[in-house]
Write a protein that holds these residues in place. Sequence first.
Motif, PDB file in Angstrom:
ATOM      1  N   ASN A  18       0.810  -1.205   0.000  1.00 45.63           N
ATOM      2  CA  ASN A  18       0.000   0.000   0.000  1.00 45.63           C
ATOM      3  C   ASN A  18       0.851   1.266   0.000  1.00 45.63           C
ATOM      4  O   ASN A  18       0.736   2.106  -0.872  1.00 45.63           O
ATOM      5  CB  ASN A  18      -0.923   0.004   1.222  1.00 45.63           C
ATOM      6  CG  ASN A  18      -1.803   1.227   1.282  1.00 45.63           C
ATOM      7  OD1 ASN A  18      -2.673   1.416   0.443  1.00 45.63           O
ATOM      8  ND2 ASN A  18      -1.596   2.081   2.286  1.00 45.63           N
ATOM      9  N   GLN A  20       3.839   1.967  -0.762  1.00 49.95           N
ATOM     10  CA  GLN A  20       4.709   2.258  -1.902  1.00 49.95           C
ATOM     11  C   GLN A  20       3.991   3.090  -2.961  1.00 49.95           C
ATOM     12  O   GLN A  20       4.611   3.910  -3.649  1.00 49.95           O
ATOM     13  CB  GLN A  20       5.232   0.967  -2.530  1.00 49.95           C
ATOM     14  CG  GLN A  20       4.197   0.099  -3.196  1.00 49.95           C
ATOM     15  CD  GLN A  20       4.833  -1.150  -3.832  1.00 49.95           C
ATOM     16  OE1 GLN A  20       5.944  -1.526  -3.498  1.00 49.95           O
ATOM     17  NE2 GLN A  20       4.117  -1.773  -4.731  1.00 49.95           N
ATOM     18  N   PHE A  21       2.671   2.933  -3.088  1.00 49.57           N
ATOM     19  CA  PHE A  21       1.918   3.696  -4.076  1.00 49.57           C
ATOM     20  C   PHE A  21       1.756   5.152  -3.638  1.00 49.57           C
ATOM     21  O   PHE A  21       1.711   6.059  -4.472  1.00 49.57           O
ATOM     22  CB  PHE A  21       0.557   3.043  -4.325  1.00 49.57           C
ATOM     23  CG  PHE A  21       0.675   1.588  -4.695  1.00 49.57           C
ATOM     24  CD1 PHE A  21       1.467   1.193  -5.768  1.00 49.57           C
ATOM     25  CD2 PHE A  21       0.041   0.611  -3.957  1.00 49.57           C
ATOM     26  CE1 PHE A  21       1.602  -0.146  -6.097  1.00 49.57           C
ATOM     27  CE2 PHE A  21       0.164  -0.732  -4.286  1.00 49.57           C
ATOM     28  CZ  PHE A  21       0.952  -1.112  -5.355  1.00 49.57           C
ATOM     29  N   THR A  25       3.306   8.373  -5.727  1.00 56.66           N
ATOM     30  CA  THR A  25       2.454   9.512  -6.044  1.00 56.66           C
ATOM     31  C   THR A  25       3.027  10.797  -5.472  1.00 56.66           C
ATOM     32  O   THR A  25       2.927  11.868  -6.094  1.00 56.66           O
ATOM     33  CB  THR A  25       1.027   9.271  -5.513  1.00 56.66           C
ATOM     34  OG1 THR A  25       0.523   8.055  -6.075  1.00 56.66           O
ATOM     35  CG2 THR A  25       0.098  10.409  -5.898  1.00 56.66           C
ATOM     36  N   MET A  95      -4.253   5.580  -8.221  1.00 54.75           N
ATOM     37  CA  MET A  95      -4.023   4.820  -6.992  1.00 54.75           C
ATOM     38  C   MET A  95      -5.227   3.940  -6.664  1.00 54.75           C
ATOM     39  O   MET A  95      -5.080   2.784  -6.233  1.00 54.75           O
ATOM     40  CB  MET A  95      -3.755   5.777  -5.830  1.00 54.75           C
ATOM     41  CG  MET A  95      -2.441   6.519  -5.910  1.00 54.75           C
ATOM     42  SD  MET A  95      -2.238   7.688  -4.539  1.00 54.75           S
ATOM     43  CE  MET A  95      -1.935   6.559  -3.173  1.00 54.75           C
ATOM     44  N   HIS A  98      -5.180   0.773  -8.822  1.00 51.66           N
ATOM     45  CA  HIS A  98      -3.965  -0.035  -8.890  1.00 51.66           C
ATOM     46  C   HIS A  98      -4.238  -1.458  -8.438  1.00 51.66           C
ATOM     47  O   HIS A  98      -4.910  -1.697  -7.430  1.00 51.66           O
ATOM     48  CB  HIS A  98      -2.866   0.565  -8.018  1.00 51.66           C
ATOM     49  CG  HIS A  98      -1.495   0.132  -8.428  1.00 51.66           C
ATOM     50  ND1 HIS A  98      -0.995  -1.126  -8.144  1.00 51.66           N
ATOM     51  CD2 HIS A  98      -0.528   0.765  -9.131  1.00 51.66           C
ATOM     52  CE1 HIS A  98       0.218  -1.225  -8.636  1.00 51.66           C
ATOM     53  NE2 HIS A  98       0.538  -0.096  -9.237  1.00 51.66           N
TER      54      HIS A  98
END
Length: 231
Positions: A18, A20-21, A25, A95, A98
């Motif tokens: 989670n 890492q996204f 961003t 996001m 994803h």
Amino acid sequence: MKELSTIGFDADDTLWQNEQFFRLTEARFAELLADHAEPDHLLDRLLEAEKRNLGHYGFGIKGFTLSMIETAVEVTEGRVPASVIGEILAAGREMLRHPVETLPHVQETLEELAGKYRLVLITKGDLFDQERKLAQSGLGDFFDAVEIVSDKSAGTYERVFSRHGDGAEHAMMVGNSLKSDVAPAIEAGSWGVYVPHELTWVLERIEAPEEHPRYRQIEHLGQLRELIAKL
């Protein structure tokens, strides 16, 4: 010793990737505002906006996106181009779309524990997004109950483990956040098992309660079954 009957699991960065996204961003956000602020300063301002807005928007991608927009307006003194706002909104939607990436050892650990204990998914964040990730993960059938909460406190764990188990003293909470998953669960009377993730949001970091008799730490979820056997 109270017999263990219920195990709660955090979701984000415990069962699937989670944070890492959010980091990716943030890097994209810094590029969009590069003409207006240095990256470190910009991300400090973003973090301050997130802190302010938790009470309004709660945890999750939608609140994060609104905080990025607020920060963009602030650092440009209201002159942020509409095209940049559009890019920020697009990043937030990306996001939310994803694909879910399950972490190592999750599937086999849940398979082994399901049926032997009541398994409860306890996660905070946006309702729709958390439901989407659970569905895409394929892990939903392992859980006897799912609780999507606005925040995690000792009271939260007392209520959840009473509703779906034999009370907090007979329960264990497993997660990557010392602040949200471990410390309040221990305060409620449960076992708290810390599973570190390489990326943890700064607002979720506190000192580990290493001296507490109900605190445990493992390197990954594949070690959970052995830990339980030794309780």
